[in-house]
Design a protein around this motif. Structure first.
Motif, PDB file in Angstrom:
ATOM      1  N   ILE A 161       0.843  -1.199   0.000  1.00  0.00           N
ATOM      2  CA  ILE A 161       0.000   0.000   0.000  1.00  0.00           C
ATOM      3  C   ILE A 161       0.876   1.246   0.000  1.00  0.00           C
ATOM      4  O   ILE A 161       0.602   2.223  -0.712  1.00  0.00           O
ATOM      5  CB  ILE A 161      -0.945  -0.004   1.214  1.00  0.00           C
ATOM      6  N   ARG A 162       1.969   1.212   0.781  1.00  0.00           N
ATOM      7  CA  ARG A 162       2.855   2.377   0.843  1.00  0.00           C
ATOM      8  C   ARG A 162       3.469   2.677  -0.528  1.00  0.00           C
ATOM      9  O   ARG A 162       3.540   3.830  -0.940  1.00  0.00           O
ATOM     10  CB  ARG A 162       3.942   2.161   1.898  1.00  0.00           C
ATOM     11  N   ARG A 163       3.916   1.633  -1.232  1.00  0.00           N
ATOM     12  CA  ARG A 163       4.479   1.838  -2.571  1.00  0.00           C
ATOM     13  C   ARG A 163       3.433   2.411  -3.518  1.00  0.00           C
ATOM     14  O   ARG A 163       3.726   3.312  -4.314  1.00  0.00           O
ATOM     15  CB  ARG A 163       5.007   0.511  -3.127  1.00  0.00           C
ATOM     16  N   HIS A 164       2.212   1.905  -3.421  1.00  0.00           N
ATOM     17  CA  HIS A 164       1.134   2.393  -4.286  1.00  0.00           C
ATOM     18  C   HIS A 164       0.854   3.872  -4.021  1.00  0.00           C
ATOM     19  O   HIS A 164       0.694   4.671  -4.955  1.00  0.00           O
ATOM     20  CB  HIS A 164      -0.123   1.559  -4.042  1.00  0.00           C
ATOM     21  N   LEU A 165       0.812   4.237  -2.743  1.00  0.00           N
ATOM     22  CA  LEU A 165       0.526   5.631  -2.399  1.00  0.00           C
ATOM     23  C   LEU A 165       1.688   6.552  -2.759  1.00  0.00           C
ATOM     24  O   LEU A 165       1.468   7.720  -3.106  1.00  0.00           O
ATOM     25  CB  LEU A 165       0.179   5.751  -0.916  1.00  0.00           C
ATOM     26  N   ARG A 166       2.917   6.046  -2.683  1.00  0.00           N
ATOM     27  CA  ARG A 166       4.052   6.878  -3.095  1.00  0.00           C
ATOM     28  C   ARG A 166       3.957   7.229  -4.582  1.00  0.00           C
ATOM     29  O   ARG A 166       4.308   8.334  -4.998  1.00  0.00           O
ATOM     30  CB  ARG A 166       5.372   6.159  -2.793  1.00  0.00           C
ATOM     31  N   LYS A 167       3.484   6.281  -5.387  1.00  0.00           N
ATOM     32  CA  LYS A 167       3.301   6.564  -6.814  1.00  0.00           C
ATOM     33  C   LYS A 167       2.225   7.623  -7.022  1.00  0.00           C
ATOM     34  O   LYS A 167       2.382   8.532  -7.842  1.00  0.00           O
ATOM     35  CB  LYS A 167       2.937   5.281  -7.559  1.00  0.00           C
ATOM     36  N   LEU A 168       1.126   7.495  -6.266  1.00  0.00           N
ATOM     37  CA  LEU A 168       0.063   8.495  -6.362  1.00  0.00           C
ATOM     38  C   LEU A 168       0.552   9.850  -5.876  1.00  0.00           C
ATOM     39  O   LEU A 168       0.259  10.890  -6.485  1.00  0.00           O
ATOM     40  CB  LEU A 168      -1.154   8.037  -5.548  1.00  0.00           C
ATOM     41  N   GLU A 169       1.309   9.843  -4.811  1.00  0.00           N
ATOM     42  CA  GLU A 169       1.884  11.072  -4.262  1.00  0.00           C
ATOM     43  C   GLU A 169       2.779  11.759  -5.291  1.00  0.00           C
ATOM     44  O   GLU A 169       2.740  12.987  -5.455  1.00  0.00           O
ATOM     45  CB  GLU A 169       2.676  10.692  -3.015  1.00  0.00           C
ATOM     46  N   ALA A 170       3.592  10.962  -6.002  1.00  0.00           N
ATOM     47  CA  ALA A 170       4.475  11.522  -7.028  1.00  0.00           C
ATOM     48  C   ALA A 170       3.673  12.155  -8.162  1.00  0.00           C
ATOM     49  O   ALA A 170       4.074  13.178  -8.733  1.00  0.00           O
ATOM     50  CB  ALA A 170       5.403  10.442  -7.569  1.00  0.00           C
ATOM     51  N   ARG A 171       2.520  11.564  -8.493  1.00  0.00           N
ATOM     52  CA  ARG A 171       1.668  12.169  -9.522  1.00  0.00           C
ATOM     53  C   ARG A 171       1.127  13.515  -9.059  1.00  0.00           C
ATOM     54  O   ARG A 171       0.999  14.460  -9.845  1.00  0.00           O
ATOM     55  CB  ARG A 171       0.500  11.223  -9.834  1.00  0.00           C
ATOM     56  N   VAL A 172       0.768  13.592  -7.778  1.00  0.00           N
ATOM     57  CA  VAL A 172       0.297  14.865  -7.227  1.00  0.00           C
ATOM     58  C   VAL A 172       1.373  15.932  -7.378  1.00  0.00           C
ATOM     59  O   VAL A 172       1.116  17.048  -7.858  1.00  0.00           O
ATOM     60  CB  VAL A 172      -0.096  14.694  -5.745  1.00  0.00           C
ATOM     61  N   VAL A 173       2.587  15.606  -6.977  1.00  0.00           N
ATOM     62  CA  VAL A 173       3.693  16.572  -7.039  1.00  0.00           C
ATOM     63  C   VAL A 173       3.958  16.998  -8.483  1.00  0.00           C
ATOM     64  O   VAL A 173       4.207  18.164  -8.763  1.00  0.00           O
ATOM     65  CB  VAL A 173       4.955  15.967  -6.395  1.00  0.00           C
ATOM     66  N   ARG A 174       3.874  16.052  -9.412  1.00  0.00           N
ATOM     67  CA  ARG A 174       4.168  16.346 -10.814  1.00  0.00           C
ATOM     68  C   ARG A 174       3.053  17.113 -11.510  1.00  0.00           C
ATOM     69  O   ARG A 174       3.312  18.062 -12.259  1.00  0.00           O
ATOM     70  CB  ARG A 174       4.415  15.027 -11.558  1.00  0.00           C
ATOM     71  N   ASP A 175       1.776  16.733 -11.270  1.00  0.00           N
ATOM     72  CA  ASP A 175       0.688  17.213 -12.116  1.00  0.00           C
ATOM     73  C   ASP A 175      -0.226  18.250 -11.479  1.00  0.00           C
ATOM     74  O   ASP A 175      -0.928  18.963 -12.203  1.00  0.00           O
ATOM     75  CB  ASP A 175      -0.169  16.026 -12.577  1.00  0.00           C
ATOM     76  N   ALA A 176      -0.282  18.334 -10.156  1.00  0.00           N
ATOM     77  CA  ALA A 176      -1.176  19.304  -9.528  1.00  0.00           C
ATOM     78  C   ALA A 176      -0.647  20.722  -9.730  1.00  0.00           C
ATOM     79  O   ALA A 176       0.553  20.969  -9.678  1.00  0.00           O
ATOM     80  CB  ALA A 176      -1.326  19.007  -8.039  1.00  0.00           C
ATOM     81  N   SER A 177      -1.554  21.658  -9.956  1.00  0.00           N
ATOM     82  CA  SER A 177      -1.159  23.061 -10.080  1.00  0.00           C
ATOM     83  C   SER A 177      -0.822  23.669  -8.731  1.00  0.00           C
ATOM     84  O   SER A 177       0.034  24.549  -8.636  1.00  0.00           O
ATOM     85  CB  SER A 177      -2.282  23.864 -10.742  1.00  0.00           C
ATOM     86  N   ARG A 178      -1.519  23.219  -7.688  1.00  0.00           N
ATOM     87  CA  ARG A 178      -1.227  23.643  -6.326  1.00  0.00           C
ATOM     88  C   ARG A 178      -1.481  22.458  -5.400  1.00  0.00           C
ATOM     89  O   ARG A 178      -2.351  21.620  -5.657  1.00  0.00           O
ATOM     90  CB  ARG A 178      -2.117  24.810  -5.873  1.00  0.00           C
ATOM     91  N   ILE A 179      -0.731  22.421  -4.292  1.00  0.00           N
ATOM     92  CA  ILE A 179      -0.945  21.416  -3.248  1.00  0.00           C
ATOM     93  C   ILE A 179      -1.163  22.169  -1.941  1.00  0.00           C
ATOM     94  O   ILE A 179      -0.329  22.995  -1.548  1.00  0.00           O
ATOM     95  CB  ILE A 179       0.250  20.455  -3.113  1.00  0.00           C
ATOM     96  N   LEU A 180      -2.277  21.896  -1.284  1.00  0.00           N
ATOM     97  CA  LEU A 180      -2.630  22.586  -0.055  1.00  0.00           C
ATOM     98  C   LEU A 180      -2.267  21.720   1.152  1.00  0.00           C
ATOM     99  O   LEU A 180      -2.504  20.511   1.152  1.00  0.00           O
ATOM    100  CB  LEU A 180      -4.126  22.899  -0.017  1.00  0.00           C
ATOM    101  N   PHE A 181      -1.694  22.355   2.167  1.00  0.00           N
ATOM    102  CA  PHE A 181      -1.297  21.685   3.403  1.00  0.00           C
ATOM    103  C   PHE A 181      -1.891  22.445   4.585  1.00  0.00           C
ATOM    104  O   PHE A 181      -2.135  23.652   4.514  1.00  0.00           O
ATOM    105  CB  PHE A 181       0.227  21.660   3.547  1.00  0.00           C
ATOM    106  N   THR A 182      -2.075  21.729   5.703  1.00  0.00           N
ATOM    107  CA  THR A 182      -2.628  22.374   6.899  1.00  0.00           C
ATOM    108  C   THR A 182      -1.552  22.762   7.914  1.00  0.00           C
ATOM    109  O   THR A 182      -1.850  23.450   8.881  1.00  0.00           O
ATOM    110  CB  THR A 182      -3.648  21.465   7.598  1.00  0.00           C
ATOM    111  N   ALA A 183      -0.316  22.312   7.711  1.00  0.00           N
ATOM    112  CA  ALA A 183       0.761  22.607   8.664  1.00  0.00           C
ATOM    113  C   ALA A 183       2.052  22.914   7.897  1.00  0.00           C
ATOM    114  O   ALA A 183       2.359  22.264   6.887  1.00  0.00           O
ATOM    115  CB  ALA A 183       0.983  21.443   9.619  1.00  0.00           C
ATOM    116  N   ALA A 184       2.809  23.886   8.403  1.00  0.00           N
ATOM    117  CA  ALA A 184       4.022  24.319   7.715  1.00  0.00           C
ATOM    118  C   ALA A 184       5.062  23.218   7.627  1.00  0.00           C
ATOM    119  O   ALA A 184       5.783  23.105   6.620  1.00  0.00           O
ATOM    120  CB  ALA A 184       4.602  25.543   8.428  1.00  0.00           C
ATOM    121  N   SER A 185       5.169  22.377   8.645  1.00  0.00           N
ATOM    122  CA  SER A 185       6.190  21.338   8.615  1.00  0.00           C
ATOM    123  C   SER A 185       5.894  20.278   7.558  1.00  0.00           C
ATOM    124  O   SER A 185       6.807  19.638   7.035  1.00  0.00           O
ATOM    125  CB  SER A 185       6.335  20.675   9.991  1.00  0.00           C
TER     126      SER A 185
END
Length: 431
Positions: A161-185
């Motif tokens: 599951i972790r490997r699968h989510l890392r791939k999805l996470e990488a797509r977010v970083v590559r393709d999203a125009s903006r990524i919103l976070f709730t904490a600075a860290s």
């Protein structure tokens, strides 16, 4: 007046789901985005996907918001045999079946309602997967409300599951125009993990509270109270065994009880809707503090706020492995202007927020000795009305209305960037 733009919000957590504070993120955006020039349409799963439902918040969905609900099954509850199922049936999560119905329905609504942008909101990975597929198939700009980290070095615990989510996470970083976070860290973590992720692509949008939810909540009891009833500490919401492990706190209470320093006559601790009642009930019986610590059932959202307003102090639990997250309930606690006992790490974003607002005493969640030593003094300040309260002026900056304005600004920037890019491409002479 500027023309209203349209955004498709892909959200698993949406009324009538029960038992999750995350539902408020999307629900309040639906309320306040229109006053900032953006009309939302929501793509959500059929309510059968939810383990528990609560219809009380359905009336909070603004009348002008179209909610499209598509077929979704919980693999564990609906598709397993004897509680067992193939792992691939729950990738990226137990609601993977939602992707199959949501993508074609989403494409139809994008065309029919002339959607300008797509907004996916975590923490259910399927919502992110749906947003990514809609972005790729429609060409519409995509914003991901990641909030917290999708993965850690040891989370999820299942390596597949972790490997699968890392791939999805990488797509977010590559393709999203903006990524919103709730904490600075969390932003710092992602920029270290993905060196290509630029600062301008990361947007800090903390959680918050909606002032209207606090209307008609009666005034809290006088802080300088009489001694004819026990002090009442209250925790609202899920108490995860790993991320919010209450065992050191329970053991500290047991030690104080054995010494006669606390008792059921002097102290009541209520854990409302902890989500792990059988586990904690056994713990509390074993160490002999089930007369002091009580496991209470869930309440509808506004009733839970009313209950919290009547407590003498409010409890927060957050382990060091969640240093870059802030429980959403923190902002509601602050708005209630009740004293807070925060069992969390001094190195995390939760402690940083509470230091900025005031009104909290902080002990390390994992440090039983610190809790045992410090709790009597905390209780004494509460009993005598000497504990500080959160600063109103600082707390007010965390309203849901302000949050929606920040999201609307982000959406408009992305749309303007796309328009400029198209104009520049059109102005380049063909070779």
């Amino acid at each position: 007046m500027a023309e209203t733009k349209r955004v498709l919000i892909v959200a698993y957590h949406f009324p009538p789901i029960a038992g999750s504070s995350g539902v408020l993120r999307a629900l309040k955006l639906c309320r306040y985005l229109p006053e900032n020039g953006w009309q939302p349409t929501v793509l959500a799963p059929n309510p059968r996907a939810y383990e528990r439902t609560d219809s009380s918040q359905l009336s909070d969905i603004p009348p002008g918001v179209h909610v499209l609900r598509t077929s979704a099954f919980d693999t564990q509850r609906h598709l397993s045999i004897g509680g067992r199922y193939f792992g691939w049936m729950a990738l990226p999560d137990r609601w993977a079946s939602w992707v199959v119905s949501a993508v074609p329905a989403g494409l139809r609504v994008i065309r029919r309602e002339k959607i300008d942008a797509i907004f996916s909101t975590f923490p259910i990975p399927s919502a992110v997967m749906i947003g990514w597929l809609l972005h790729r198939l429609s060409g519409k700009p995509w914003i991901v409300d990641l909030r917290d980290s999708m993965t850690e070095d040891d989370y999820p615990r299942d390596p597949a599951i972790r490997r699968h989510l890392r791939k999805l996470e990488a797509r977010v970083v590559r393709d999203a125009s903006r990524i919103l976070f709730t904490a600075a860290s969390a932003i710092r973590i992602y920029r270290q993990r993905y060196p290509s992720l630029t600062a301008d692509k990361c947007v800090l949008v903390p959680n918050g509270y909606d002032e209207d939810d606090f209307q008609n909540i009666p005034e809290a009891p006088a802080t300088n109270r009489s001694a004819d009833r026990p002090l009442r500490l209250l925790h609202l919401g899920l108490l995860y065994p790993a991320e919010r492990d209450p065992r050191p706190f329970f053991r500290a209470i047991a030690r104080l009880k054995s010494e006669g320093r606390v008792s059921a006559n002097s102290l009541t601790i209520d854990l409302r809707a902890s989500g792990y009642e059988p586990l904690y009930a056994a713990m509390l019986r074993e160490i002999g503090v089930d007369d002091i610590v009580h496991l209470l059932p869930p309440l509808p959202y506004r009733e839970a706020l009313r209950d919290a307003a009547q407590a003498d102090a409010l409890l927060l639990f957050q382990a060091a492995n969640c240093d870059h997250q802030i429980p959403a309930k923190t902002f509601e606690y602050l708005r209630l202007r009740r004293s807070i006992l925060a069992l969390t790490s001094e190195t995390g974003d939760t402690a940083a927020l509470l230091h900025s607002t005031g009104g909290a005493t902080i002990f390390d969640l994992a440090n039983e000795e610190a809790i045992y030593s410090g709790l009597p003094g905390f209780l004494d300040t509460i009993a005598h009305g000497n504990h500080p309260m959160p600063d109103d002026g600082t707390v007010q900056q965390y309203s849901r209305r302000s949050q929606a304005a920040a999201v609307a600004q982000c959406l408009s920037q992305v749309l303007n960037e796309k328009a400029r890019g198209a104009a520049e491409a059109a102005s380049v002479p063909a070779k």
